[in-house]
Scaffold this motif. Sequence first.
Motif, PDB file in Angstrom:
ATOM      1  N   GLY A  69      -2.807  55.522 -18.201  1.00 26.20           N
ATOM      2  CA  GLY A  69      -2.442  55.574 -19.618  1.00 26.20           C
ATOM      3  C   GLY A  69      -1.968  54.239 -20.154  1.00 26.20           C
ATOM      4  O   GLY A  69      -1.361  54.176 -21.221  1.00 26.20           O
ATOM      5  N   CYS A  70      -2.268  53.143 -19.426  1.00 28.74           N
ATOM      6  CA  CYS A  70      -1.921  51.804 -19.919  1.00 28.74           C
ATOM      7  C   CYS A  70      -2.640  51.589 -21.255  1.00 28.74           C
ATOM      8  O   CYS A  70      -3.811  51.941 -21.411  1.00 28.74           O
ATOM      9  N   ALA A  71      -1.942  51.013 -22.198  1.00 24.99           N
ATOM     10  CA  ALA A  71      -2.493  50.830 -23.551  1.00 24.99           C
ATOM     11  C   ALA A  71      -3.739  49.944 -23.554  1.00 24.99           C
ATOM     12  O   ALA A  71      -4.578  50.035 -24.431  1.00 24.99           O
ATOM     13  N   VAL A  72      -3.865  49.087 -22.539  1.00 21.90           N
ATOM     14  CA  VAL A  72      -4.971  48.113 -22.547  1.00 21.90           C
ATOM     15  C   VAL A  72      -6.288  48.719 -22.034  1.00 21.90           C
ATOM     16  O   VAL A  72      -7.353  48.447 -22.580  1.00 21.90           O
ATOM     17  N   HIS A  73      -6.211  49.550 -20.972  1.00 17.13           N
ATOM     18  CA  HIS A  73      -7.458  50.044 -20.375  1.00 17.13           C
ATOM     19  C   HIS A  73      -7.455  51.550 -20.118  1.00 17.13           C
ATOM     20  O   HIS A  73      -8.349  52.076 -19.456  1.00 17.13           O
ATOM     21  N   GLY A  74      -6.447  52.246 -20.595  1.00 17.66           N
ATOM     22  CA  GLY A  74      -6.401  53.710 -20.487  1.00 17.66           C
ATOM     23  C   GLY A  74      -6.036  54.227 -19.122  1.00 17.66           C
ATOM     24  O   GLY A  74      -5.877  53.495 -18.189  1.00 17.66           O
TER      25      GLY A  74
ATOM     26  N   PRO B 105      -4.963  45.679 -12.047  1.00 14.38           N
ATOM     27  CA  PRO B 105      -3.929  45.973 -13.044  1.00 14.38           C
ATOM     28  C   PRO B 105      -3.749  44.806 -14.021  1.00 14.38           C
ATOM     29  O   PRO B 105      -3.960  43.654 -13.661  1.00 14.38           O
ATOM     30  N   CYS B 106      -3.389  45.133 -15.233  1.00 15.59           N
ATOM     31  CA  CYS B 106      -3.180  44.095 -16.242  1.00 15.59           C
ATOM     32  C   CYS B 106      -1.693  43.772 -16.345  1.00 15.59           C
ATOM     33  O   CYS B 106      -0.869  44.317 -15.614  1.00 15.59           O
ATOM     34  N   LEU B 107      -1.383  42.890 -17.257  1.00 14.45           N
ATOM     35  CA  LEU B 107       0.003  42.472 -17.432  1.00 14.45           C
ATOM     36  C   LEU B 107       0.906  43.642 -17.795  1.00 14.45           C
ATOM     37  O   LEU B 107       2.020  43.765 -17.304  1.00 14.45           O
ATOM     38  N   GLU B 108       0.396  44.513 -18.658  1.00 15.91           N
ATOM     39  CA  GLU B 108       1.221  45.629 -19.121  1.00 15.91           C
ATOM     40  C   GLU B 108       1.459  46.654 -18.024  1.00 15.91           C
ATOM     41  O   GLU B 108       2.474  47.346 -18.035  1.00 15.91           O
ATOM     42  N   CYS B 109       0.506  46.767 -17.099  1.00 15.91           N
ATOM     43  CA  CYS B 109       0.673  47.711 -15.994  1.00 15.91           C
ATOM     44  C   CYS B 109       1.957  47.417 -15.230  1.00 15.91           C
ATOM     45  O   CYS B 109       2.617  48.316 -14.734  1.00 15.91           O
ATOM     46  N   GLY B 110       2.291  46.148 -15.116  1.00 16.29           N
ATOM     47  CA  GLY B 110       3.463  45.753 -14.337  1.00 16.29           C
ATOM     48  C   GLY B 110       4.771  46.015 -15.020  1.00 16.29           C
ATOM     49  O   GLY B 110       5.820  45.988 -14.390  1.00 16.29           O
TER      50      GLY B 110
HETATM   51 ZN   LIG Z   1      -2.733  47.766 -17.734  1.00 20.87          ZN
END
Ligand SMILES: [Zn+2]
Length: 252
Positions: A247-252, A162-167
């Motif tokens: 659907g995270c903006a960074v990796h879909g 997971p990326c930063l935005e996922c959290g």
């Molecule tokens: Zn993410």
Amino acid sequence: MGIDDDVFDRQKRIQGWNQQKVSSARILVVGGGALGNEVVKLLLQLGASDITIVDHDAIVKANLNRCIFFTEKDAEEKALKAEVLAREAKKINANANVKAVVKMIELVDEGFFGNFDYCFGCLDNLAARMHLNAHAYGKMPFIDGGINAFNGRVQTVKAPSPCLECGFSKADYKILWKKYSCVGETLDFLDPKMPALATSACITASLQVNEFLKLLHGVGETLEGKFLFYDGLHGEFKTLTLEKKKGCAVHG
Ligand SMILES: [Zn+2]
């Protein structure tokens, strides 16, 4: 060469240590403030020799309580953080190639991010952190840190984790955020003018650089997909496992 003549002898005694890997890693440090100072210091002590520091800001006196490389003279001259860091770093390791890029990270060319193997987020604002998260994802591990008064936090982002935005939408995350942040609802962990301490910066930067060492050597358990909170008032560490957001903006 005797065992006491090699600067890195004691760390080379660690099983599986690869000094060549440490020195050849191409490292990007974004943010030249409290965390940036500490991260760069540690990287040089470890023998990292290829470091690029990105920061557009000038040094002010209010930086001096937690930035080991900056002086009153730098503040008076409004010297640039990235440039002073790069210059002073060479005093620790004259052979290191430490470059300064005086720019907001949002303004560097897209291709810039392809030049590195690892990047550190040593930032004080959410927008820049998000930008780095999006551009590092899938290209290199991104080790993000933040501080607020007695608290710190570290997250390692390495695709496919997971990326930063996922959290950002997780309920647990928000609860922890409230618990560990002095400012309650504020989502930006380190706004400009947030309370900051040298002790929290030191500990958080150490945790970040330790992540780099584990990733580099492929040992231990990293904070990939996890969020580590450090509560300096109670001497507690808390780790939260993140989920990859659909659907995270960074990796879909
Ligand atoms: Zn993410």
